[in-house]
Design an enzyme around this catalytic site. Structure first.
Site, PDB file in Angstrom:
ATOM      1  N   ASP A  62       1.262  -5.072  -0.948  1.00 40.70           N
ATOM      2  CA  ASP A  62       1.553  -3.824  -0.234  1.00 40.70           C
ATOM      3  C   ASP A  62       1.062  -3.928   1.208  1.00 40.70           C
ATOM      4  OD1 ASP A  62       2.038  -1.161   0.447  1.00 40.70           O
ATOM      5  OD2 ASP A  62       0.182  -0.444  -0.485  1.00 40.70           O
ATOM      6  N   LYS A  64       3.430  -3.481   3.875  1.00 41.60           N
ATOM      7  CA  LYS A  64       4.331  -2.626   4.665  1.00 41.60           C
ATOM      8  C   LYS A  64       4.736  -3.307   5.976  1.00 41.60           C
ATOM      9  CE  LYS A  64       2.191   1.632   2.878  1.00 41.60           C
ATOM     10  NZ  LYS A  64       1.035   1.002   2.183  1.00 41.60           N
ATOM     11  N   ASP A  67       7.958  -5.101  11.903  1.00 41.68           N
ATOM     12  CA  ASP A  67       7.896  -5.929  13.106  1.00 41.68           C
ATOM     13  C   ASP A  67       9.325  -6.330  13.449  1.00 41.68           C
ATOM     14  OD1 ASP A  67       6.956  -7.784  15.144  1.00 41.68           O
ATOM     15  OD2 ASP A  67       5.050  -7.829  14.056  1.00 41.68           O
ATOM     16  N   ARG A 212      -8.080   5.144  -7.517  1.00 41.54           N
ATOM     17  CA  ARG A 212      -9.440   5.555  -7.837  1.00 41.54           C
ATOM     18  C   ARG A 212      -9.653   6.171  -9.222  1.00 41.54           C
ATOM     19  NH1 ARG A 212     -10.040   7.589  -1.699  1.00 41.54           N
ATOM     20  NH2 ARG A 212      -7.791   7.413  -1.960  1.00 41.54           N
TER      21      ARG A 212
END
Length: 234
Positions: A62, A64, A67, A212
């Site tokens: 992950d 992301k 560019d 979490r």
């Protein structure tokens, strides 16, 4: 709708590799996948991905990517060489960038799934207006989702609150990955557009990213079992 063998993805959002690996060893790769994000990858590098795959986990990288097309294509090829199961780009990078990513992965021996981030789950309407994007989060998700899928993405990363709209707009084929998942008795932390696992699955989400509530639990394995029970046995 695709029925994934393993819907749950555990977000290993730790600052050092040792903590992430210690947590992973308490989980069963037969019942969950794992996500490696920016902080862990920046500190642990490709080695942490290799160690997780060595433990039997399928890894969602992950990062992301966002560019110029050539740079993103090169990064996607590198991710494929690492053997990750899924990689993502940011749909705001535009058509040529997503097309370059899809083309790069298509040439891999074992192509990872390519998903595109639409609107971050921490963002609400006011945040979008502040950066110059007109419309509601829902409108932006649909617009960016259409662009990404038309450009070759296999699916989208989105809030579960938008899953029903995306299914109506794009049908059962796209893989929909939903962060911001919290069990019914958990707090939302810094993610605002959150839903419970059962709500996300009923809406049509393929994969649920949970952090979490599992990684911060005293007994992560037990927390994962409770998560499965909450959605009726994923």
């Amino acid at each position: 709708m695709p029925e994934p063998r393993i819907p749950v993805i555990i977000a290993l959002d730790f600052p050092v590799s040792a903590q992430a690996l210690d947590l992973a060893r308490q989980l069963d790769p037969a019942v969950c996948r794992v996500k490696v994000g920016k902080e862990l990858f920046t500190r642990g590098g490709p080695a942490v991905v290799e160690e997780l795959t060595g433990l039997g986990f399928e890894v969602f990288l992950d990062l992301k990517y966002h560019d110029i097309p050539a740079t993103v294509a090169g990064a996607c090829r590198a991710a494929a060489d690492l053997g990750v199961w899924m990689v993502n780009v940011h749909a705001l990078g535009g058509r040529r960038m997503v097309e370059a990513a899809a083309e790069a992965l298509a040439g891999a021996r074992r192509p990872p799934l390519l998903t595109a981030v639409t609107v971050l789950t921490s963002m609400e309407g006011e945040d979008l207006r502040e950066i110059g994007l007109a419309g509601t989060p829902r409108e932006n998700v649909l617009r960016l989702g259409h662009l990404a899928l038309e450009s070759g993405a296999d699916g989208l990363v989105c809030s579960a609150r938008e899953v029903t709209d995306l299914r109506c707009a794009f049908g059962v084929e796209p893989c929909l990955v939903t962060p911001g998942i919290r069990p019914a008795d958990a707090t939302g932390d810094d993610q605002r557009r959150v839903v419970t696992p059962a709500e996300a699955r009923r809406a049509g989400a393929d994969h649920l990213v949970v952090g979490r509530p599992v990684t911060g639990a005293a007994d992560p394995a037990a927390a994962l079992r409770a998560l499965e029970a909450e959605v009726g046995g994923l």
